[in-house]
Scaffold this motif. Structure first.
Motif, PDB file in Angstrom:
ATOM      1  N   ALA A  92      93.828  61.108  59.828  1.00 45.82           N
ATOM      2  CA  ALA A  92      94.799  61.405  60.855  1.00 45.82           C
ATOM      3  C   ALA A  92      95.264  60.071  61.802  1.00 45.82           C
ATOM      4  CB  ALA A  92      94.688  62.471  62.012  1.00 45.82           C
ATOM      5  N   VAL A  93      94.195  58.888  61.576  1.00 41.33           N
ATOM      6  CA  VAL A  93      94.789  57.803  62.973  1.00 41.33           C
ATOM      7  C   VAL A  93      95.692  56.339  61.491  1.00 41.33           C
ATOM      8  CG1 VAL A  93      92.895  58.044  64.283  1.00 41.33           C
ATOM      9  CG2 VAL A  93      92.412  56.824  61.983  1.00 41.33           C
ATOM     10  N   SER A  94      95.852  55.887  62.131  1.00 41.17           N
ATOM     11  CA  SER A  94      97.287  54.814  61.723  1.00 41.17           C
ATOM     12  C   SER A  94      95.897  53.964  60.811  1.00 41.17           C
ATOM     13  CB  SER A  94      97.315  54.145  63.073  1.00 41.17           C
ATOM     14  OG  SER A  94      98.271  53.126  62.408  1.00 41.17           O
ATOM     15  N   PRO A  95      96.374  53.074  60.243  1.00 38.08           N
ATOM     16  CA  PRO A  95      95.345  52.107  59.389  1.00 38.08           C
ATOM     17  C   PRO A  95      95.008  50.747  60.525  1.00 38.08           C
ATOM     18  CG  PRO A  95      97.338  52.402  58.053  1.00 38.08           C
ATOM     19  CD  PRO A  95      97.357  52.960  59.437  1.00 38.08           C
ATOM     20  N   ASN A  96      95.938  50.812  61.323  1.00 41.56           N
ATOM     21  CA  ASN A  96      95.050  49.748  62.737  1.00 41.56           C
ATOM     22  C   ASN A  96      94.299  50.098  63.335  1.00 41.56           C
ATOM     23  OD1 ASN A  96      96.538  48.358  60.823  1.00 41.56           O
ATOM     24  ND2 ASN A  96      99.307  48.955  62.431  1.00 41.56           N
ATOM     25  N   THR A  97      93.933  51.452  63.326  1.00 44.45           N
ATOM     26  CA  THR A  97      93.008  52.016  64.972  1.00 44.45           C
ATOM     27  C   THR A  97      91.372  51.541  64.591  1.00 44.45           C
ATOM     28  OG1 THR A  97      94.529  53.459  65.293  1.00 44.45           O
ATOM     29  CG2 THR A  97      91.407  53.780  65.497  1.00 44.45           C
ATOM     30  N   GLU A  98      90.285  51.000  64.828  1.00 43.39           N
ATOM     31  CA  GLU A  98      89.412  50.707  64.470  1.00 43.39           C
ATOM     32  C   GLU A  98      88.559  51.926  65.164  1.00 43.39           C
ATOM     33  OE1 GLU A  98      85.301  47.763  65.606  1.00 43.39           O
ATOM     34  OE2 GLU A  98      87.739  47.704  66.468  1.00 43.39           O
ATOM     35  N   ILE A  99      87.417  52.744  64.048  1.00 44.69           N
ATOM     36  CA  ILE A  99      87.392  53.996  64.582  1.00 44.69           C
ATOM     37  C   ILE A  99      85.361  53.200  64.806  1.00 44.69           C
ATOM     38  CG2 ILE A  99      86.704  55.843  64.106  1.00 44.69           C
ATOM     39  CD1 ILE A  99      88.592  56.518  62.002  1.00 44.69           C
ATOM     40  N   LEU A 100      84.722  53.283  65.723  1.00 42.38           N
ATOM     41  CA  LEU A 100      83.539  53.223  65.530  1.00 42.38           C
ATOM     42  C   LEU A 100      82.568  54.471  65.931  1.00 42.38           C
ATOM     43  CD1 LEU A 100      84.199  50.832  68.836  1.00 42.38           C
ATOM     44  CD2 LEU A 100      84.379  50.562  67.060  1.00 42.38           C
ATOM     45  N   TYR A 101      81.677  54.442  65.589  1.00 48.44           N
ATOM     46  CA  TYR A 101      80.169  55.597  65.405  1.00 48.44           C
ATOM     47  C   TYR A 101      78.870  55.525  66.200  1.00 48.44           C
ATOM     48  CZ  TYR A 101      77.107  58.893  62.999  1.00 48.44           C
ATOM     49  OH  TYR A 101      76.629  59.564  63.573  1.00 48.44           O
ATOM     50  N   ALA A 102      78.561  56.005  66.566  1.00 48.05           N
ATOM     51  CA  ALA A 102      77.059  56.372  66.779  1.00 48.05           C
ATOM     52  C   ALA A 102      76.950  57.852  66.758  1.00 48.05           C
ATOM     53  CB  ALA A 102      77.428  56.179  68.228  1.00 48.05           C
ATOM     54  N   LYS A 103      76.327  58.422  66.130  1.00 47.40           N
ATOM     55  CA  LYS A 103      74.954  59.638  66.653  1.00 47.40           C
ATOM     56  C   LYS A 103      75.019  59.786  67.639  1.00 47.40           C
ATOM     57  CE  LYS A 103      71.992  62.727  63.649  1.00 47.40           C
ATOM     58  NZ  LYS A 103      71.631  63.143  62.345  1.00 47.40           N
ATOM     59  N   GLY A 104      74.349  59.283  68.842  1.00 47.60           N
ATOM     60  CA  GLY A 104      73.747  59.501  69.531  1.00 47.60           C
ATOM     61  C   GLY A 104      72.594  60.575  69.973  1.00 47.60           C
ATOM     62  N   CYS A 105      72.555  61.435  69.418  1.00 45.60           N
ATOM     63  CA  CYS A 105      70.942  62.290  69.788  1.00 45.60           C
ATOM     64  C   CYS A 105      71.261  63.436  68.501  1.00 45.60           C
ATOM     65  CB  CYS A 105      70.674  62.867  70.422  1.00 45.60           C
ATOM     66  SG  CYS A 105      72.255  63.890  70.937  1.00 45.60           S
ATOM     67  N   GLU A 106      70.154  64.262  67.758  1.00 47.07           N
ATOM     68  CA  GLU A 106      70.107  65.203  66.649  1.00 47.07           C
ATOM     69  C   GLU A 106      70.722  66.552  68.080  1.00 47.07           C
ATOM     70  OE1 GLU A 106      70.164  65.166  63.881  1.00 47.07           O
ATOM     71  OE2 GLU A 106      69.048  62.716  64.107  1.00 47.07           O
ATOM     72  N   PHE A 107      71.057  67.538  67.174  1.00 48.17           N
ATOM     73  CA  PHE A 107      70.795  68.886  67.556  1.00 48.17           C
ATOM     74  C   PHE A 107      69.991  69.332  68.965  1.00 48.17           C
ATOM     75  CE2 PHE A 107      74.182  69.991  63.612  1.00 48.17           C
ATOM     76  CZ  PHE A 107      74.703  70.644  64.619  1.00 48.17           C
ATOM     77  N   LEU A 108      68.418  69.235  68.018  1.00 50.34           N
ATOM     78  CA  LEU A 108      67.318  69.670  68.689  1.00 50.34           C
ATOM     79  C   LEU A 108      66.693  69.191  69.156  1.00 50.34           C
ATOM     80  CD1 LEU A 108      67.022  72.741  66.415  1.00 50.34           C
ATOM     81  CD2 LEU A 108      68.506  73.033  68.708  1.00 50.34           C
ATOM     82  N   GLY A 109      65.522  68.887  69.572  1.00 50.97           N
ATOM     83  CA  GLY A 109      64.576  68.077  70.312  1.00 50.97           C
ATOM     84  C   GLY A 109      65.363  67.365  71.549  1.00 50.97           C
ATOM     85  N   ASP A 110      64.178  66.086  71.969  1.00 50.68           N
ATOM     86  CA  ASP A 110      64.146  65.723  73.569  1.00 50.68           C
ATOM     87  C   ASP A 110      64.575  64.295  72.529  1.00 50.68           C
ATOM     88  OD1 ASP A 110      61.433  64.848  72.561  1.00 50.68           O
ATOM     89  OD2 ASP A 110      60.568  66.132  74.376  1.00 50.68           O
ATOM     90  N   ASP A 111      64.436  63.839  72.010  1.00 51.93           N
ATOM     91  CA  ASP A 111      64.458  62.192  71.233  1.00 51.93           C
ATOM     92  C   ASP A 111      66.337  61.918  71.979  1.00 51.93           C
ATOM     93  OD1 ASP A 111      64.594  59.643  70.564  1.00 51.93           O
ATOM     94  OD2 ASP A 111      64.802  60.466  68.309  1.00 51.93           O
ATOM     95  N   LYS A 112      66.022  60.209  72.910  1.00 48.75           N
ATOM     96  CA  LYS A 112      66.794  59.833  73.276  1.00 48.75           C
ATOM     97  C   LYS A 112      66.978  58.606  72.943  1.00 48.75           C
ATOM     98  CE  LYS A 112      66.646  62.704  77.394  1.00 48.75           C
ATOM     99  NZ  LYS A 112      66.631  62.146  79.648  1.00 48.75           N
ATOM    100  N   SER A 113      65.844  58.572  71.832  1.00 47.75           N
ATOM    101  CA  SER A 113      66.547  57.133  71.490  1.00 47.75           C
ATOM    102  C   SER A 113      68.278  56.472  71.245  1.00 47.75           C
ATOM    103  CB  SER A 113      65.634  56.996  70.829  1.00 47.75           C
ATOM    104  OG  SER A 113      65.748  57.206  69.525  1.00 47.75           O
ATOM    105  N   GLY A 114      69.371  57.422  70.770  1.00 45.88           N
ATOM    106  CA  GLY A 114      70.502  57.357  70.597  1.00 45.88           C
ATOM    107  C   GLY A 114      71.182  56.951  71.772  1.00 45.88           C
ATOM    108  N   PHE A 115      70.958  57.228  72.429  1.00 45.21           N
ATOM    109  CA  PHE A 115      71.287  56.597  73.910  1.00 45.21           C
ATOM    110  C   PHE A 115      72.324  55.304  73.727  1.00 45.21           C
ATOM    111  CE2 PHE A 115      70.522  60.736  76.790  1.00 45.21           C
ATOM    112  CZ  PHE A 115      70.688  61.992  75.676  1.00 45.21           C
ATOM    113  N   GLU A 116      71.473  54.710  74.105  1.00 41.75           N
ATOM    114  CA  GLU A 116      72.082  53.354  74.088  1.00 41.75           C
ATOM    115  C   GLU A 116      72.891  52.844  73.184  1.00 41.75           C
ATOM    116  OE1 GLU A 116      69.848  49.117  74.303  1.00 41.75           O
ATOM    117  OE2 GLU A 116      68.407  50.549  74.237  1.00 41.75           O
ATOM    118  N   GLU A 117      73.107  53.291  71.901  1.00 43.91           N
ATOM    119  CA  GLU A 117      74.097  52.102  71.066  1.00 43.91           C
ATOM    120  C   GLU A 117      74.985  53.504  71.408  1.00 43.91           C
ATOM    121  OE1 GLU A 117      74.832  52.544  66.136  1.00 43.91           O
ATOM    122  OE2 GLU A 117      73.070  53.886  66.720  1.00 43.91           O
ATOM    123  N   ALA A 118      75.124  54.830  71.519  1.00 43.48           N
ATOM    124  CA  ALA A 118      76.092  55.785  71.949  1.00 43.48           C
ATOM    125  C   ALA A 118      77.050  55.276  72.990  1.00 43.48           C
ATOM    126  CB  ALA A 118      75.581  57.124  72.563  1.00 43.48           C
TER     127      ALA A 118
END
Length: 755
Positions: free
Chosen positions: A453-479
Motif C-alpha cells: 500500500a505504501v510508497s516505494p520511498n517509505t522505509e518500513i521498520l519492524y520489531a515483534k516486541g513480544c509473543e502473544f502469550l507468556g511473560d517474555d519482555k526481551s523484545g521490548f527494547e528493540e520495539a
C-alpha cells in the motif's frame, strides 16, 4: 454401480421416478417434489429398523476432529448401513470414495449426507461471523455465505453447521465470535441473510448446501460465560430475546436445527419436548430435521436427568431429535427401546422421513456424486473473485474505535513507518476460530498488506516486541528503539485464534500476555500510534482507549486480512462498520448490553443509593452500534408524519443526515424505540431498523423509516403477543447512545401475529 437388492429399484419404479444411482447427469434438473412423499414413504416401507436407525446416525470421519473421539470405526459402520450421514469429511475425492463404498456395500444404497462446520468460508475464509455482523451489510453477509456454499459444495459437502444465531451478551463466552452479537432484531435479519446465502434459491442446485440454525436454544447465556454451562432464564426472556432469531431462521426456510448443550428450565435442550416439539414442530411448523450437537445425547447422563445412555436416547427421540451426532446411542439402544414400547417406530419413521426428504431435495437420489466433482472443485476453490469478496467483506467489518487528531488515514508517503507487534507477520491467526478447511497458509499478513500500500520511498521498520502469550519482555527494547526511529507506529496486537470460539471462555479479557505492557511502552515514546486489534471477542481495553491515539478493531478477518487492513489504514476505504456487541470497561460490568431494563433506581451520579458501581461508571467503554468514520455526519431533528397511530396504521419518520467532513463515507443510521409504560417492564431501547447509506462529502441524504404495529409488539403480562396503547419514544442516530429523539402515541391495545 450394482445394488445388493432390487428393492430400491422397485421403489423407484413404483414411485414413477427417473432416478438411478448409476447415472451422472450433466444437466442439473430439479427433483419432482410432488412425488417426494410417495418416494420416501415407499422407501421407508422396505427399510428394516436397523436401516432406519442408521439414517438417524451421524458420525465423524477422521479427516478432521471437532470434538471427543467416540467412534474410530465409521467406515465399517457406513458399510453396514449403520450411518446415514458423515461429518468432518470433505474434498471431492474423499467424499466420492465414501459415497461409493456406501452405495456398493449397503442393502438399499441410500446416499450419505456430508456435513461440516463451514462457519465463515471454506477454503477462502472470510471474517469471523461477529466481525461480519459489524458491517451491518445484509447484501455482503449473504454474498459471503454464498461463496462459502459454492466452495464447500464443490468438495462434496451438502450441509453446514451454520449459522450460529445465539444472542450473546457475555464476551467471556468464547463463542460470541461465531454469532451476530447482542441484538435480537439485527441477529434475526443477519440469520436470514446467511441462510439465504448458504441455501441459495433452490436446494437441488449443486452449489447450495443445507444450513443449520444453532444452537437451539439460549446457549449464548451460559452462566458465568462458561461454555457448556447451565442456563437459567425466565420463559419471558426466552421468548423475547433468545427464540426470535430461530423463528426468523424458519421464516427464511432453514433446512435443519441443532440442539444446544445447555439445559433450560432443568431439562437439557437435547431432551426438551417443549423446545423441539411444542415450539419447533407444533407452533412454528418446522418441516426440516433436528440434529444434536456433538455427543449431547450421552451428555444428558452427566446433566443428571437420565440414568443411562438408553434412557437418554429415549428422551431425545421422543422429545423431537431426529439425528444423533456422534454418540451412536440411537443405533445401540433404540432397538430395545422399540421392543419395550418406550419408543414408537412411527416416531422413528417420521425422523427418517424428514432426513430422507432433505437428501431428496438436494438431488442425491438422482445422483449421489453430484457434489463430489474434483474438476469443479479445482476450478472453484479460492477463485480470484472469491479472494476479492473476502477482502471486501473484511474491510467492511473493521470498526474505527478512536481517531484523535485525525491520525488516520495514514499518508502513503510517510517517510518512516514502524510496524510492531506479534501479529505483524502472522498468517495462522488471521483466519480466526472455526476456520475449518480454510487455507490459513495462504493468508496475506498485515506486513504484506502495508508494503503493497505504501510508497516505494517509505522505509518500513519492524520489531515483534513480544509473543502473544507468556511473560517474555526481551523484545521490548528493540520495539521501543524501532518506534523512536519512526514517524508513525502501527502496533498490531490481539488474541491468537484459539483463545476464542468453542471451549475458549476467559475471565480476563485484557490483551493476553505482556501485550498491554508493550502498548504502554510504545505510547510512552510520544510517537503517533495506531493500535490494530485482532481478536474474536470484545476486550477490556480501558487504558488503551484512554491513551492510544487511534484504534482499529479488525477482529480476525480471514485470508485477506492484510490487504483489507491496509485499505483502511491508508484511506483506500473509509471505515463504516459499527459494533454489534458492547465493549465493557472491565469484566466486572459483564453482562452489559444496550437494551437493559431501567430498574427502580436508575443511575444518578449524585445519589449513592442508585443502581451503580463504586469503582466504575455504568456506561460501557464502547456502546452497541458504535463506530467512527474518517468523515463526520450531522443529524437533523426527526420529523414524523403523525404523532399517534392505530393498530391498522404506520408512522413514517424522516431524518436528514449530512456528511460534514472531508471524505465520502457510509453511515449506518439506526432506529430505536422505547415503550414508556407496559404491563411488564420494557427495555430502555430496542433496535427496530437501520439503513446503511453512502453520502458524498458535503452532501445530505433524507432517510425515511416506517414504524409498524409489529415493531411495537412484545410478550405481554399474560405472555400473549401484541401491542399496548401508550406513549413511545423514537430514537434515530449513529449508535445506541448518540441519538436524536421524539415521541408518539399508540391509541389501541391489540394482539399481533408473531413474525
Amino acid at each position: 454401480m450394482r445394488f445388493k437388492s432390487i428393492l430400491i429399484i422397485t421403489v423407484l419404479l413404483v414411485s414413477g421416478l427417473n432416478i438411478g444411482h448409476a447415472k451422472k447427469k450433466n444437466k442439473i434438473t430439479p427433483p419432482d417434489l410432488q412425488k417426494m412423499d410417495q418416494f420416501v414413504d415407499s422407501l421407508i416401507n422396505i427399510m428394516t429398523l436397523e436401516e432406519k436407525l442408521g439414517q438417524l446416525t451421524l458420525f465423524s470421519s477422521n479427516w478432521d476432529i471437532t470434538g471427543p473421539i467416540t467412534n474410530n470405526n465409521y467406515i465399517e459402520d457406513v458399510n453396514k448401513g449403520k450411518v446415514g450421514s458423515i461429518f468432518n469429511a470433505y474434498s471431492a475425492d474423499f467424499t466420492y470414495r465414501l459415497q461409493k463404498e456406501n452405495l456398493e456395500n449397503t442393502r438399499l444404497g441410500i446416499p450419505l449426507l456430508f456435513g461440516y462446520d463451514v462457519v465463515h468460508g471454506h477454503w477462502t475464509t472470510f471474517p469471523i461471523p461477529l466481525a461480519e455482523s459489524c458491517s451491518w451489510d445484509l447484501e455482503w453477509l449473504e454474498k459471503a455465505a454464498r461463496v462459502a456454499a459454492i466452495e464447500a459444495s464443490s468438495e462434496g459437502l451438502h450441509w453446514t453447521f451454520a449459522p450460529m444465531i445465539d444472542i450473546a451478551r457475555d464476551p467471556r463466552w468464547g463463542r460470541v465470535a461465531e454469532g451476530a452479537g447482542e441484538d435480537v432484531y439485527l441477529g434475526s435479519v443477519i440469520a436470514k441473510a446467511r441462510i439465504k446465502g448458504f441455501q441459495g434459491d433452490e436446494l437441488y442446485k449443486n452449489n447450495t448446501i443445507l444450513a443449520c440454525a444453532k444452537h437451539y436454544a439460549a446457549y449464548g447465556v451460559a452462566q458465568a460465560g462458561r461454555d457448556y454451562h447451565t442456563v437459567d432464564i425466565s420463559n419471558r426472556e426466552l421468548w423475547s430475546t433468545y427464540l426470535p432469531p430461530f423463528k426468523a431462521a424458519i421464516n427464511a426456510g432453514v433446512a435443519t436445527f441443532m440442539t444446544s448443550f445447555n439445559e433450560l428450565d432443568g431439562t437439557p435442550c437435547t431432551g426438551s419436548k417443549y423446545l423441539l416439539d411444542d415450539i419447533l414442530r407444533k407452533k412454528w411448523k418446522f418441516d426440516g430435521f433436528v440434529v444434536t450437537d456433538y455427543t449431547s445425547i450421552m451428555e444428558m447422563t452427566k446433566h443428571g436427568n437420565v440414568k443411562d445412555d438408553k434412557e437418554a436416547g429415549e428422551v431425545a427421540i421422543n422429545a423431537g431429535v431426529d439425528m444423533d451426532m456422534q454418540s451412536g446411542i440411537f443405533n445401540d439402544h433404540l432397538p430395545q427401546s422399540v421392543k419395550e414400547g418406550k419408543v414408537l417406530e412411527t416416531r422413528i419413521n417420521k425422523a427418517v422421513k424428514d432426513i430422507l426428504k432433505m437428501k431428496y431435495k438436494l438431488g442425491l437420489f438422482d445422483d449421489p456424486f453430484r457434489y463430489s466433482n474434483a474438476e469443479r472443485a479445482k476450478k472453484t476453490l479460492m477463485k480470484p473473485e472469491f479472494l476479492t469478496a473476502s477482502r471486501e467483506m473484511a474491510k467492511r467489518s473493521i470498526v474505527l474505535l478512536k481517531n484523535d487528531d485525525q491520525i488516520l488515514p495514514l499518508d502513503k508517503n510517510v517517510d518512516k513507518l514502524a510496524v510492531i507487534g506479534p501479529l505483524v507477520h502472522n498468517k495462522r491467526d488471521l483466519v480466526g476460530t472455526w476456520s475449518g478447511a480454510g487455507k490459513w497458509e495462504k493468508s496475506v499478513p498485515v506486513m504484506e498488506g502495508i508494503k503493497n500500500a505504501v510508497s516505494p520511498n517509505t522505509e518500513i521498520l519492524y520489531a515483534k516486541g513480544c509473543e502473544f502469550l507468556g511473560d517474555d519482555k526481551s523484545g521490548f527494547e528493540e520495539a521501543i528503539a524501532t518506534a523512536n526511529k519512526a514517524d508513525v507506529v502501527v502496533l498490531v496486537v490481539g488474541e491468537p485464534q484459539h483463545l476464542s470460539g468453542e471451549a475458549a471462555s476467559r475471565t480476563n479479557l485484557e490483551l493476553p500476555g505482556v501485550q498491554p505492557e508493550l502498548v504502554k511502552e510504545i505510547v510512552k515514546t510520544g510517537k503517533p500510534v495506531v493500535m490494530v486489534m485482532m481478536n474474536g471477542r470484545p476486550l477490556t481495553i480501558d487504558w488503551e482507549a484512554a491513551n492510544v491515539p487511534a484504534i482499529l478493531e479488525t477482529w480476525h478477518l480471514g485470508v485477506q486480512a492484510g490487504p483489507a487492513i491496509a485499505d483502511v489504514l491508508f484511506g483506500d476505504y473509509n471505515p463504516s462498520a459499527k459494533l454489534t456487541v458492547t465493549f465493557p470497561r472491565n469484566v466486572g460490568q459483564i453482562p452489559i448490553f444496550y437494551n437493559m431494563k431501567n430498574t427502580g433506581r436508575p443511575y444518578d451520579a449524585n445519589d449513592k443509593y442508585r443502581s451503580k458501581y463504586l469503582d466504575s461508571p455504568n456506561t460501557p467503554l464502547y456502546p452497541f452500534g458504535y463506530g467512527l468514520s474518517y468523515t463526520s455526519f450531522e443529524y437533523s431533528e426527526i420529523s414524523l408524519d403523525k404523532t399517534s397511530m392505530s393498530v391498522n396504521e404506520n408512522i413514517k419518520a424522516k431524518i436528514t443526515v449530512r456528511n460534514t467532513g472531508n471524505f465520502d463515507g457510509e453511515e449506518i443510521v439506526q432506529l430505536y424505540i422505547r415503550d414508556l409504560v407496559g404491563s411488564v417492564t420494557r427495555p430502555v431501547k430496542e433496535l427496530k431498523g437501520f439503513q446503511k447509506v453512502f453520502i458524498p462529502k458535503g452532501e445530505s441524504v433524507e432517510l425515511e423509516f416506517t414504524i409498524t404495529p409489529e415493531d411495537l409488539a412484545f410478550y405481554r403480562k399474560d405472555m400473549s403477543y401484541g401491542v399496548e396503547k401508550g406513549d413511545f419514544k423514537l430514537f434515530i442516530g449513529t449508535n445506541s447512545e448518540d441519538v436524536k429523539e421524539t415521541q408518539f402515541t399508540l391509541e389501541q391495545t391489540a394482539p399481533i401475529e408473531e413474525q
